[in-house]
Design a protein around this motif. Structure first.
Motif, PDB file in Angstrom:
ATOM      1  N   LEU A  56      50.642  16.771  26.464  1.00 45.18           N
ATOM      2  CA  LEU A  56      49.563  17.489  25.805  1.00 45.18           C
ATOM      3  C   LEU A  56      48.441  16.515  25.469  1.00 45.18           C
ATOM      4  CD1 LEU A  56      48.840  20.331  24.696  1.00 45.18           C
ATOM      5  CD2 LEU A  56      49.541  19.483  22.457  1.00 45.18           C
ATOM      6  N   LEU A  57      47.230  16.881  25.850  1.00 43.41           N
ATOM      7  CA  LEU A  57      46.059  16.069  25.544  1.00 43.41           C
ATOM      8  C   LEU A  57      45.264  16.754  24.445  1.00 43.41           C
ATOM      9  CD1 LEU A  57      44.178  13.727  26.037  1.00 43.41           C
ATOM     10  CD2 LEU A  57      43.230  14.947  28.016  1.00 43.41           C
ATOM     11  N   PRO A  58      45.430  16.303  23.192  1.00 44.76           N
ATOM     12  CA  PRO A  58      44.705  16.928  22.079  1.00 44.76           C
ATOM     13  C   PRO A  58      43.237  16.560  22.098  1.00 44.76           C
ATOM     14  CG  PRO A  58      46.621  15.619  21.329  1.00 44.76           C
ATOM     15  CD  PRO A  58      46.322  15.240  22.744  1.00 44.76           C
ATOM     16  N   PRO A  59      42.428  17.257  21.299  1.00 45.88           N
ATOM     17  CA  PRO A  59      41.007  16.923  21.240  1.00 45.88           C
ATOM     18  C   PRO A  59      40.795  15.508  20.717  1.00 45.88           C
ATOM     19  CG  PRO A  59      41.608  18.501  19.526  1.00 45.88           C
ATOM     20  CD  PRO A  59      42.765  18.403  20.448  1.00 45.88           C
ATOM     21  N   SER A  60      39.774  14.853  21.262  1.00 44.18           N
ATOM     22  CA  SER A  60      39.367  13.504  20.872  1.00 44.18           C
ATOM     23  C   SER A  60      40.403  12.437  21.203  1.00 44.18           C
ATOM     24  CB  SER A  60      39.015  13.444  19.377  1.00 44.18           C
ATOM     25  OG  SER A  60      37.932  14.294  19.104  1.00 44.18           O
ATOM     26  N   ARG A  61      41.315  12.739  22.115  1.00 42.97           N
ATOM     27  CA  ARG A  61      42.233  11.733  22.648  1.00 42.97           C
ATOM     28  C   ARG A  61      42.009  11.645  24.152  1.00 42.97           C
ATOM     29  NH1 ARG A  61      42.866  13.845  17.573  1.00 42.97           N
ATOM     30  NH2 ARG A  61      44.293  12.580  16.328  1.00 42.97           N
ATOM     31  N   ALA A  62      42.699  10.702  24.783  1.00 43.57           N
ATOM     32  CA  ALA A  62      42.542  10.534  26.225  1.00 43.57           C
ATOM     33  C   ALA A  62      43.909  10.411  26.876  1.00 43.57           C
ATOM     34  CB  ALA A  62      41.693   9.310  26.546  1.00 43.57           C
ATOM     35  N   ALA A  63      44.007  10.902  28.092  1.00 40.31           N
ATOM     36  CA  ALA A  63      45.220  10.737  28.892  1.00 40.31           C
ATOM     37  C   ALA A  63      44.954   9.685  29.958  1.00 40.31           C
ATOM     38  CB  ALA A  63      45.617  12.061  29.549  1.00 40.31           C
ATOM     39  N   TRP A  64      45.869   8.728  30.072  1.00 36.38           N
ATOM     40  CA  TRP A  64      45.810   7.774  31.171  1.00 36.38           C
ATOM     41  C   TRP A  64      46.818   8.214  32.216  1.00 36.38           C
ATOM     42  CZ3 TRP A  64      43.506   4.833  34.277  1.00 36.38           C
ATOM     43  CH2 TRP A  64      44.200   3.987  35.135  1.00 36.38           C
TER      44      TRP A  64
ATOM     45  N   LEU B  10      47.990  25.179  19.697  1.00 36.85           N
ATOM     46  CA  LEU B  10      47.533  26.406  19.060  1.00 36.85           C
ATOM     47  C   LEU B  10      46.350  26.138  18.130  1.00 36.85           C
ATOM     48  CD1 LEU B  10      50.975  28.063  18.199  1.00 36.85           C
ATOM     49  CD2 LEU B  10      49.331  28.846  19.917  1.00 36.85           C
ATOM     50  N   LEU B  11      46.453  25.090  17.322  1.00 32.42           N
ATOM     51  CA  LEU B  11      45.376  24.767  16.384  1.00 32.42           C
ATOM     52  C   LEU B  11      44.089  24.393  17.124  1.00 32.42           C
ATOM     53  CD1 LEU B  11      47.453  22.641  13.860  1.00 32.42           C
ATOM     54  CD2 LEU B  11      46.349  24.840  13.341  1.00 32.42           C
ATOM     55  N   ALA B  12      44.231  23.632  18.217  1.00 34.27           N
ATOM     56  CA  ALA B  12      43.059  23.183  18.969  1.00 34.27           C
ATOM     57  C   ALA B  12      42.362  24.323  19.685  1.00 34.27           C
ATOM     58  CB  ALA B  12      43.458  22.105  19.969  1.00 34.27           C
ATOM     59  N   THR B  13      43.060  25.432  19.904  1.00 37.14           N
ATOM     60  CA  THR B  13      42.446  26.592  20.550  1.00 37.14           C
ATOM     61  C   THR B  13      42.095  27.681  19.539  1.00 37.14           C
ATOM     62  OG1 THR B  13      44.688  27.370  21.123  1.00 37.14           O
ATOM     63  CG2 THR B  13      43.473  26.176  22.810  1.00 37.14           C
ATOM     64  N   GLY B  14      42.005  27.293  18.263  1.00 37.26           N
ATOM     65  CA  GLY B  14      41.429  28.172  17.264  1.00 37.26           C
ATOM     66  C   GLY B  14      42.381  29.023  16.452  1.00 37.26           C
ATOM     67  N   ARG B  15      43.692  28.853  16.631  1.00 36.28           N
ATOM     68  CA  ARG B  15      44.642  29.641  15.831  1.00 36.28           C
ATOM     69  C   ARG B  15      44.690  29.127  14.392  1.00 36.28           C
ATOM     70  NH1 ARG B  15      44.622  31.217  20.564  1.00 36.28           N
ATOM     71  NH2 ARG B  15      46.210  32.560  21.498  1.00 36.28           N
ATOM     72  N   SER B  16      44.947  30.026  13.458  1.00 35.87           N
ATOM     73  CA  SER B  16      44.982  29.659  12.051  1.00 35.87           C
ATOM     74  C   SER B  16      46.310  28.995  11.686  1.00 35.87           C
ATOM     75  CB  SER B  16      44.805  30.909  11.181  1.00 35.87           C
ATOM     76  OG  SER B  16      45.946  31.766  11.329  1.00 35.87           O
ATOM     77  N   LEU B  17      46.346  28.355  10.516  1.00 39.11           N
ATOM     78  CA  LEU B  17      47.593  27.769  10.029  1.00 39.11           C
ATOM     79  C   LEU B  17      48.680  28.827   9.892  1.00 39.11           C
ATOM     80  CD1 LEU B  17      46.463  25.266   7.238  1.00 39.11           C
ATOM     81  CD2 LEU B  17      47.577  24.706   9.395  1.00 39.11           C
ATOM     82  N   SER B  18      48.309  29.979   9.380  1.00 40.59           N
ATOM     83  CA  SER B  18      49.301  31.042   9.184  1.00 40.59           C
ATOM     84  C   SER B  18      49.864  31.534  10.512  1.00 40.59           C
ATOM     85  CB  SER B  18      48.680  32.218   8.409  1.00 40.59           C
ATOM     86  OG  SER B  18      48.323  31.818   7.103  1.00 40.59           O
ATOM     87  N   TYR B  19      48.995  31.667  11.497  1.00 37.33           N
ATOM     88  CA  TYR B  19      49.458  32.076  12.827  1.00 37.33           C
ATOM     89  C   TYR B  19      50.450  31.058  13.369  1.00 37.33           C
ATOM     90  CZ  TYR B  19      49.349  33.464  17.744  1.00 37.33           C
ATOM     91  OH  TYR B  19      49.708  33.862  19.016  1.00 37.33           O
TER      92      TYR B  19
ATOM     93  N   ALA C  20      52.280  28.818  11.742  1.00 42.54           N
ATOM     94  CA  ALA C  20      53.520  28.797  10.958  1.00 42.54           C
ATOM     95  C   ALA C  20      54.448  29.932  11.399  1.00 42.54           C
ATOM     96  CB  ALA C  20      53.201  28.910   9.477  1.00 42.54           C
ATOM     97  N   PHE C  21      53.898  31.129  11.576  1.00 39.53           N
ATOM     98  CA  PHE C  21      54.718  32.271  11.991  1.00 39.53           C
ATOM     99  C   PHE C  21      55.219  32.095  13.413  1.00 39.53           C
ATOM    100  CE2 PHE C  21      55.071  36.417  14.080  1.00 39.53           C
ATOM    101  CZ  PHE C  21      56.005  37.033  13.264  1.00 39.53           C
ATOM    102  N   ASP C  22      54.326  31.703  14.335  1.00 35.77           N
ATOM    103  CA  ASP C  22      54.689  31.593  15.742  1.00 35.77           C
ATOM    104  C   ASP C  22      55.744  30.522  15.982  1.00 35.77           C
ATOM    105  OD1 ASP C  22      53.911  32.613  18.479  1.00 35.77           O
ATOM    106  OD2 ASP C  22      53.600  30.474  18.797  1.00 35.77           O
ATOM    107  N   LEU C  23      55.739  29.490  15.161  1.00 39.33           N
ATOM    108  CA  LEU C  23      56.660  28.372  15.351  1.00 39.33           C
ATOM    109  C   LEU C  23      57.886  28.455  14.463  1.00 39.33           C
ATOM    110  CD1 LEU C  23      53.988  25.536  15.650  1.00 39.33           C
ATOM    111  CD2 LEU C  23      55.212  26.701  17.484  1.00 39.33           C
ATOM    112  N   GLY C  24      58.053  29.574  13.759  1.00 42.97           N
ATOM    113  CA  GLY C  24      59.293  29.817  13.034  1.00 42.97           C
ATOM    114  C   GLY C  24      59.406  29.165  11.674  1.00 42.97           C
ATOM    115  N   PHE C  25      58.269  28.880  11.029  1.00 46.00           N
ATOM    116  CA  PHE C  25      58.321  28.300   9.684  1.00 46.00           C
ATOM    117  C   PHE C  25      58.246  29.406   8.635  1.00 46.00           C
ATOM    118  CE2 PHE C  25      56.880  24.795  12.312  1.00 46.00           C
ATOM    119  CZ  PHE C  25      57.673  23.747  11.841  1.00 46.00           C
ATOM    120  N   ALA C  26      58.884  29.158   7.504  1.00 44.44           N
ATOM    121  CA  ALA C  26      58.961  30.183   6.465  1.00 44.44           C
ATOM    122  C   ALA C  26      57.635  30.370   5.737  1.00 44.44           C
ATOM    123  CB  ALA C  26      60.055  29.816   5.457  1.00 44.44           C
TER     124      ALA C  26
END
Length: 255
Positions: free
Chosen positions: A59-67, A215-224, A226-232
């Motif tokens: 995964l290449l997050p924003p403001s990082r680079a892949a070599w 998910l966060l880098a493509t605009g999903r909220s923290l709540s989204y 947390a729910f999608d990844l199975g956190f309480a």
């Protein structure tokens, strides 16, 4: 330098210069499986890119680079709008750079030199003057950059095919996976340790981290997330993220 659109096919190996730079903004782009004779540094100024390798998900997050070293088969998938810079280096320039795919921190200096390199014409002379110094700084920064744990090794055991076919969904708990593939937790643990270097629980947590960043880098909220990844709760998700990265989600994406 070339500005590309989503329908442009670009082959850096067609050009003789030792350094080729491009700047692009692409949306919903899939490069398909391919490889280059050259090494590639792919820097996402904005957005997130998923890179699939033979036995790894990267995964290449924003403001990082892949070599990506020369002759490395890979596939790049960009969701939504991704603003990136890419430089392709002749194999002779890659001898002292990492021999494997890695995600690196982009220092202010590396970020600064990438712009004039990607602005340069394809027939630029990189053996003298300003360009030679820019290239030297770029290679040094890639070589010395801190690497980030944005690689997920993929097990190859055929019993896990159904798991790998659904990598956009939260992997099941170990107990559920036992029932799905008809293997004991001990057998599953041995498979993952042998083929990924991780236990299943560690592998699942790494998947959660990478998916959270995507998910966060493509605009999903923290709540989204947390729910999608199975956190309480949101707070449980933030605590997990901080444990894995040392930063809160907001701080990580804002760096």
């Amino acid at each position: 330098m070339a500005w590309l659109d989503a329908h442009t096919l670009f082959d850096p190996d067609r050009h003789p210069a030792p350094v080729i730079g491009i700047a692009a903004t692409l949306a919903h782009h899939d490069s398909g499986p391919h490889q280059h004779q050259r090494g590639q540094l792919l820097f996402t100024r904005q957005g997130c890119t998923r890179i699939t390798l033979a036995q790894q998900l990267c995964l290449l997050p924003p403001s990082r680079a892949a070599w990506i070293p020369p002759l490395t088969p890979h596939r790049a998938e960009m969701q939504q709008s991704v603003d990136y810079r890419s430089i392709y280096l002749a194999a002779s320039l890659c001898a002292d750079l990492p021999p494997q795919v890695c995600i690196i921190e982009v220092s202010p200096l590396l970020r600064a030199v990438l712009e004039p390199i990607t602005d340069a014409t394809f027939d630029s002379d990189w053996t003298q003057g300003r360009n030679m110094h820019l290239l030297g700084l770029c290679l040094s920064e890639i070589r010395e950059a801190a690497q980030q744990p944005m690689l997920l090794p993929l097990p190859q055991d055929k019993r896990l095919a159904s798991l790998l076919a659904a990598l956009d969904r939260l992997p099941p708990t170990l107990e559920v996976l036992e029932r799905q593939i008809g293997a004991s937790s001990r057998t599953i643990g041995r498979i993952f340790q042998r083929e990924t270097g991780m236990g299943y629980q560690q592998w699942r947590q790494q998947w959660r981290l990478m998916r959270a960043i995507e998910l966060l880098a493509t605009g999903r909220s923290l709540s989204y997330c947390a729910f999608d990844l199975g956190f309480a709760s949101d707070s449980a998700f933030i605590a997990f993220f901080k444990h894995m990265t040392g930063s809160t989600p907001r701080a990580y994406l804002g760096r």
